[in-house]
Design a protein around this motif. Structure first.
Motif, PDB file in Angstrom:
ATOM      1  N   LYS A   3      48.687  30.256  32.577  1.00 52.82           N
ATOM      2  CA  LYS A   3      47.925  29.398  33.483  1.00 52.82           C
ATOM      3  C   LYS A   3      48.031  27.938  33.069  1.00 52.82           C
ATOM      4  O   LYS A   3      48.093  27.611  31.877  1.00 52.82           O
ATOM      5  CB  LYS A   3      46.450  29.796  33.483  1.00 52.82           C
ATOM      6  CG  LYS A   3      46.153  31.159  34.082  1.00 52.82           C
ATOM      7  CD  LYS A   3      44.657  31.453  34.005  1.00 52.82           C
ATOM      8  CE  LYS A   3      44.332  32.801  34.613  1.00 52.82           C
ATOM      9  NZ  LYS A   3      42.876  33.105  34.524  1.00 52.82           N
ATOM     10  N   GLU A 167      42.137  25.771  37.101  1.00 51.59           N
ATOM     11  CA  GLU A 167      43.547  26.151  37.104  1.00 51.59           C
ATOM     12  C   GLU A 167      44.288  25.390  38.198  1.00 51.59           C
ATOM     13  O   GLU A 167      43.820  25.289  39.336  1.00 51.59           O
ATOM     14  CB  GLU A 167      43.701  27.656  37.335  1.00 51.59           C
ATOM     15  CG  GLU A 167      45.157  28.112  37.291  1.00 51.59           C
ATOM     16  CD  GLU A 167      45.331  29.600  37.528  1.00 51.59           C
ATOM     17  OE1 GLU A 167      46.508  30.055  37.570  1.00 51.59           O
ATOM     18  OE2 GLU A 167      44.312  30.309  37.678  1.00 51.59           O
ATOM     19  N   ASP A 178      38.616  28.603  36.421  1.00 50.59           N
ATOM     20  CA  ASP A 178      38.900  29.642  35.440  1.00 50.59           C
ATOM     21  C   ASP A 178      37.714  29.920  34.519  1.00 50.59           C
ATOM     22  O   ASP A 178      37.372  31.068  34.264  1.00 50.59           O
ATOM     23  CB  ASP A 178      40.114  29.250  34.596  1.00 50.59           C
ATOM     24  CG  ASP A 178      40.512  30.338  33.618  1.00 50.59           C
ATOM     25  OD1 ASP A 178      41.206  31.288  34.037  1.00 50.59           O
ATOM     26  OD2 ASP A 178      40.119  30.246  32.429  1.00 50.59           O
ATOM     27  N   THR A 179      37.099  28.861  33.986  1.00 52.98           N
ATOM     28  CA  THR A 179      36.042  29.040  32.989  1.00 52.98           C
ATOM     29  C   THR A 179      34.912  28.037  33.221  1.00 52.98           C
ATOM     30  O   THR A 179      35.164  26.859  33.488  1.00 52.98           O
ATOM     31  CB  THR A 179      36.589  28.851  31.560  1.00 52.98           C
ATOM     32  OG1 THR A 179      37.673  29.757  31.352  1.00 52.98           O
ATOM     33  CG2 THR A 179      35.508  29.096  30.518  1.00 52.98           C
ATOM     34  N   ASP A 217      34.718  34.874  41.478  1.00 50.48           N
ATOM     35  CA  ASP A 217      36.139  34.635  41.251  1.00 50.48           C
ATOM     36  C   ASP A 217      36.418  33.901  39.949  1.00 50.48           C
ATOM     37  O   ASP A 217      37.582  33.674  39.605  1.00 50.48           O
ATOM     38  CB  ASP A 217      36.731  33.838  42.414  1.00 50.48           C
ATOM     39  CG  ASP A 217      36.652  34.602  43.739  1.00 50.48           C
ATOM     40  OD1 ASP A 217      36.745  35.840  43.693  1.00 50.48           O
ATOM     41  OD2 ASP A 217      36.487  33.951  44.787  1.00 50.48           O
ATOM     42  N   SER A 219      36.913  33.546  36.126  1.00 46.29           N
ATOM     43  CA  SER A 219      37.357  34.516  35.112  1.00 46.29           C
ATOM     44  C   SER A 219      36.404  34.617  33.935  1.00 46.29           C
ATOM     45  O   SER A 219      36.150  35.711  33.411  1.00 46.29           O
ATOM     46  CB  SER A 219      38.759  34.141  34.618  1.00 46.29           C
ATOM     47  OG  SER A 219      39.689  34.127  35.678  1.00 46.29           O
ATOM     48  N   HIS A 220      35.869  33.469  33.485  1.00 46.85           N
ATOM     49  CA  HIS A 220      35.043  33.459  32.278  1.00 46.85           C
ATOM     50  C   HIS A 220      33.823  32.571  32.495  1.00 46.85           C
ATOM     51  O   HIS A 220      33.950  31.427  32.926  1.00 46.85           O
ATOM     52  CB  HIS A 220      35.838  32.936  31.079  1.00 46.85           C
ATOM     53  CG  HIS A 220      37.169  33.608  30.900  1.00 46.85           C
ATOM     54  ND1 HIS A 220      37.312  34.875  30.390  1.00 46.85           N
ATOM     55  CD2 HIS A 220      38.426  33.164  31.185  1.00 46.85           C
ATOM     56  CE1 HIS A 220      38.589  35.192  30.355  1.00 46.85           C
ATOM     57  NE2 HIS A 220      39.295  34.178  30.830  1.00 46.85           N
TER      58      HIS A 220
END
Length: 381
Positions: A3, A167, A178-179, A217, A219-220
């Motif tokens: 990524k 991302e 993403d996070t 959606d 991820s973290h």
């Protein structure tokens, strides 16, 4: 394929460094409210139940600096039992003197020169409606939402931090979030799992939704990842004015010249020229001349005109960077006096910038896009 991520962070107004910024800017506003020509360079340090205010202030205003600091601390929310830094009991010392006569020579009304040498950057891009990079826009929105929750929930405390990793694809387009990391100070009575649920549902989810993303959606998600955050604020960490310069600008997405903003009157180009660079960059993007722009200004102390102006559109320009530079020279007075006039900077408008963010907030004068139609017409695009 790995990524492509970019990360930015932000802090709430109760973070120790931001407490110091807020005090310095509240003092600046108090001076400007009485004397618009005040020269202010105010630095603040805060630690366990102690506040030190230093700097150079030349003004006709009659300001009780300690009282302004105490009220700022109270407004931020350090008023609860066992705070370790309390608006009513904090010891406040002031070490203020007037501006250096040598510096004043180059910045008086007759000369109108820059208050110091240095370079300043401004940036804008199409990733968000406010034309800010998405990672820092999300981090700022999360921090401001945390502050709202602190005011309505007695179990939360003012000190907090946020961080967002976005991302991107190989063309620099946003793929997704993403996070997300959120840490918030809290009462010992706030059970950790309940706090994490509260922050997930009441802070992260609505902020992401406002920018078109679904929390499902991501991820973290890390909420108070070390666990308890009961000891915080200036009691947990010493704070200093000007130590959150990347938080104050673009989260590292665009360059930073190194100068801090808070506590400085607009003759200090560290602040005013950075605002002007943002204004110019945002208007170039709003005019549709590029989708990503960075503007650099540079000054010599005591000299009114900038020693350099550079526009970089990172290959996204519909006209050349040199043409955009020429357009800005034609339409913008980049002297300190010209910047102050255009953006109406001799007003008490600075305390909210320290608390809520300098860029991406609609009512800031440097966030206006009134120049965009002129730039578009002159460009012929």
């Amino acid at each position: 394929m790995e990524k492509i991520l970019f990360t930015s962070e932000c802090v709430t107004c109760g973070h120790p460094d931001k407490v110091a910024d807020c005090i310095s800017d509240a003092i600046l506003d108090a001076c400007l409210a009485q004397d618009p020509n005040s020269r202010v360079a105010c630095e603040t340090m805060v630690t366990t139940n102690f506040c030190l205010i230093c700097g150079e202030i030349t003004t006709t205003a009659q300001v009780d600096y300690a009282a302004v600091a105490r009220e700022t601390i109270r407004r931020i929310g350090y008023v609860y039992p066992d705070a370790g830094f309390d608006a009513d009991s904090v010891e406040i010392q002031c070490r203020i003197h007037t501006q250096s006569a040598d510096i004043a020579l180059g910045t008086n009304d007759e000369v109108g020169g820059a208050g110091d040498q240095g370079m300043m950057f401004g940036g804008a891009c199409t990733q968000t409606p406010e034309l800010m990079p998405l990672p820092v826009a999300l981090s700022r929105a999360l921090a401001n939402r945390l502050t709202e929750c602190v005011r309505s929930n007695d179990l939360l405390r003012p000190d907090g931090k946020t961080q967002v990793s976005v991302e991107f694809d190989e063309n620099g387009e946003v793929v997704g979030v993403d996070t997300v990391v959120v840490s918030i100070m809290h009462s010992a009575d706030f059970e950790m799992e309940e706090l994490r649920r509260y922050i997930r549902e009441g802070v992260i989810a609505p902020v992401l939704k406002n920018y078109g993303f679904d929390i499902a959606d991501v991820s973290h998600i890390h909420i108070n990842p070390t666990g308890n955050f009961v000891i915080g604020g200036p009691d947990g960490d010493t704070g200093l004015t000007g130590r959150k310069i990347i938080v104050d600008t673009y989260g590292g997405y665009f360059s930073h010249g190194g100068g801090a903003f808070s506590g400085k009157d607009p003759t200090k180009v560290d602040r005013s020229a950075a605002y002007m660079a943002r204004y110019m960059a945002k208007n170039l993007v709003a005019a549709g001349l590029a989708s990503r722009v960075q503007v650099q200004l540079a000054y010599a102390i005591g000299v009114a005109q900038p020693v350099s102006l550079r526009v970089d559109s990172f290959g996204t320009g519909r006209i050349s960077d040199e043409q955009m530079t020429t357009l800005l020279r034609k339409t913008c007075d980049m002297t300190p006096a010209g910047i102050i006039r255009r953006l109406q900077l001799r007003r008490p408008i600075y305390a909210p910038t320290a608390a809520e963010g300098h860029f991406g907030v609609a009512d800031r004068p440097w966030e206006q896009t009134d120049l965009a139609p002129v730039l578009k017409e002159l460009s012929g695009v």
